[in-house]
Design a protein around this motif. Structure first.
Motif, short mmCIF file in Angstrom:
data_model
loop_
_atom_site.label_atom_id
_atom_site.label_comp_id
_atom_site.label_asym_id
_atom_site.label_seq_id
_atom_site.Cartn_x
_atom_site.Cartn_y
_atom_site.Cartn_z
N GLY A 1 12.16 30.57 121.74
CA GLY A 1 13.30 29.74 121.37
C GLY A 1 13.70 29.87 119.92
N LYS A 2 14.50 28.89 119.48
CA LYS A 2 15.05 28.88 118.12
C LYS A 2 14.56 27.59 117.47
N ASN A 3 13.72 27.71 116.45
CA ASN A 3 13.02 26.54 115.93
C ASN A 3 13.10 26.43 114.42
N SER B 1 24.34 28.79 113.28
CA SER B 1 25.23 29.53 114.17
C SER B 1 25.02 31.03 114.05
N GLU B 2 24.85 31.52 112.81
CA GLU B 2 24.64 32.96 112.61
C GLU B 2 23.29 33.40 113.15
N LEU C 1 16.28 24.21 116.89
CA LEU C 1 17.40 24.47 116.01
C LEU C 1 18.71 24.27 116.78
N LYS C 2 19.64 23.55 116.18
CA LYS C 2 20.94 23.31 116.77
C LYS C 2 22.01 24.02 115.95
N ALA C 3 22.98 24.61 116.63
CA ALA C 3 24.10 25.27 115.95
C ALA C 3 25.33 24.39 116.07
N GLY D 1 26.81 24.09 107.48
CA GLY D 1 27.99 24.27 106.63
C GLY D 1 28.47 25.70 106.69
N GLY D 2 29.76 25.90 106.76
CA GLY D 2 30.32 27.25 106.81
C GLY D 2 30.87 27.69 105.46
#
Length: 343
Positions: free
Chosen positions: A322-324, A242-243, A335-337, A286-287
């Protein structure tokens, strides 16, 4: 009859709600250097800037007094705000503390809460300079505002990353989530049989990661000493993935990170497996780890490469890449958030 549409907050999510509310906010004062959209606001103050952030902790949402001692709750309430100051590469100086209490809390209970707040204030060298107290009908509520300082050129925002910057993460990740799972499991066991003692001895590391996180001001001071100003930075409160998405959005970059570079403690890994959780999923989603995620220019790599607690987990790319995540087998996956959802 006019059809009044009702939009559920859950449809927007926390950050969607913030974006929605921000549309109607207009900055009127020239001293407001940076408003909504980063880990903290930035306010002009002569030859330096003030950095201001606030966080709200609610009983039953952010902490459970069935297993969280009030001293730890007080310490954590300060730490999560100091972590936001750290995420701007600034130094915390003052905090205000506001609490709402139901009548089930005694003066001694408030003393216990404040013993944690005062311990954190000593630890981070900040002054408690005010706040508010009021009644609550639904348990304990804590709101802390932290105020920090920095020079303009020392600040790091989410928006400064450039293509081919190195992505860094401090400490280890996933421990707070795994610790929460253990605490919740033992709470359920106790509720089913109050004669059972919690089995926490072998989980001291992960439970501490959940109950008493430590904002990484040590890293901020070390970066200052080494002359490194991250090109972008935030703290890991909602999960690494997420960050990373926040940096991508604010800086208009893509990211590639590597599974074998992700920092995870052995107890976190082993406990995740015991609980039937994928350790890498815990690291990514995890947060509440409150470690720092930041990017640096490649020229600064040599200054940090031997640091035992800074891990180089990937690099930024052009946004259309993208985000990988590159797995240990070399497979590239999107990558999944899926971090903490507040609504």
């Amino acid at each position: 009859m006019e059809d009044n549409k009702r939009t559920e907050i859950g449809e927007l999510g926390e950050f969607g709600l913030i974006d929605h509310l921000n549309k109607s906010i207009k900055i009127k004062n020239t001293s407001t250097f940076k408003g909504i959209g980063d880990d903290a606001a930035v306010i002009e103050a002569g030859d330096h800037v003030k950095v201001v952030t606030t966080d709200l902790l609610l009983e039953g949402v952010h902490f459970d007094l069935a297993y969280a001692p009030l001293q730890h709750v007080g310490f954590k309430a300060v730490a999560v705000n100091v972590s936001d100051i750290a995420a701007m590469n600034a130094i915390p100086k003052q905090i205000t503390v506001s609490i709402a209490l139901s009548n089930r809390f005694s003066v001694e209970a408030v003393d216990a809460l404040y013993s944690g707040i005062n311990a954190a204030s000593e630890h981070y060298n900040v002054d408690v300079v005010g706040g508010d107290t009021t009644a609550s009908r639904s348990g304990l509520v804590i709101s802390i505002t932290a105020i920090g300082e920095a020079k303009k050129e020392e600040l790091s925002y989410r928006s400064g990353a450039k293509t081919n910057d190195i992505i860094c993460a401090t400490g280890d990740l996933g421990g707070a989530l795994v610790g929460l799972q253990i605490l919740e499991r033992e709470k359920q066991v106790f509720m089913a049989n109050p004669d059972m003692k919690p089995d926490l001895d072998k989980y001291t590391f992960v439970t501490a990661r959940q109950l008493k996180p430590d904002a990484r001001m040590d890293i901020i001071h070390e970066l200052r000493e080494l002359g490194v100003v991250p090109t972008s930075m935030l703290d890991i409160s909602d999960g690494l993935a997420s960050e990373l998405f926040h940096i991508c959005k604010a800086s208009n970059v893509g990211v590639t990170i590597y599974e074998d570079k992700l920092p995870i403690d052995k107890q976190t890994y082993d406990t995740a497996v015991e609980l039937g959780l994928d350790p890498i999923t815990c690291v990514l989603n995890g947060g509440e780890d409150y470690e720092l995620l930041f990017t640096i220019d490649q020229k600064d790599f040599e200054k940090l490469e031997k640091h035992a607690d800074i891990h180089f987990i990937g690099h930024t790319t052009k946004p259309d890449n993208g985000k990988n995540l590159v797995t240990k087998s070399g497979t590239v996956v999107e990558l999944k958030a899926q971090g903490w959802k507040h609504f």
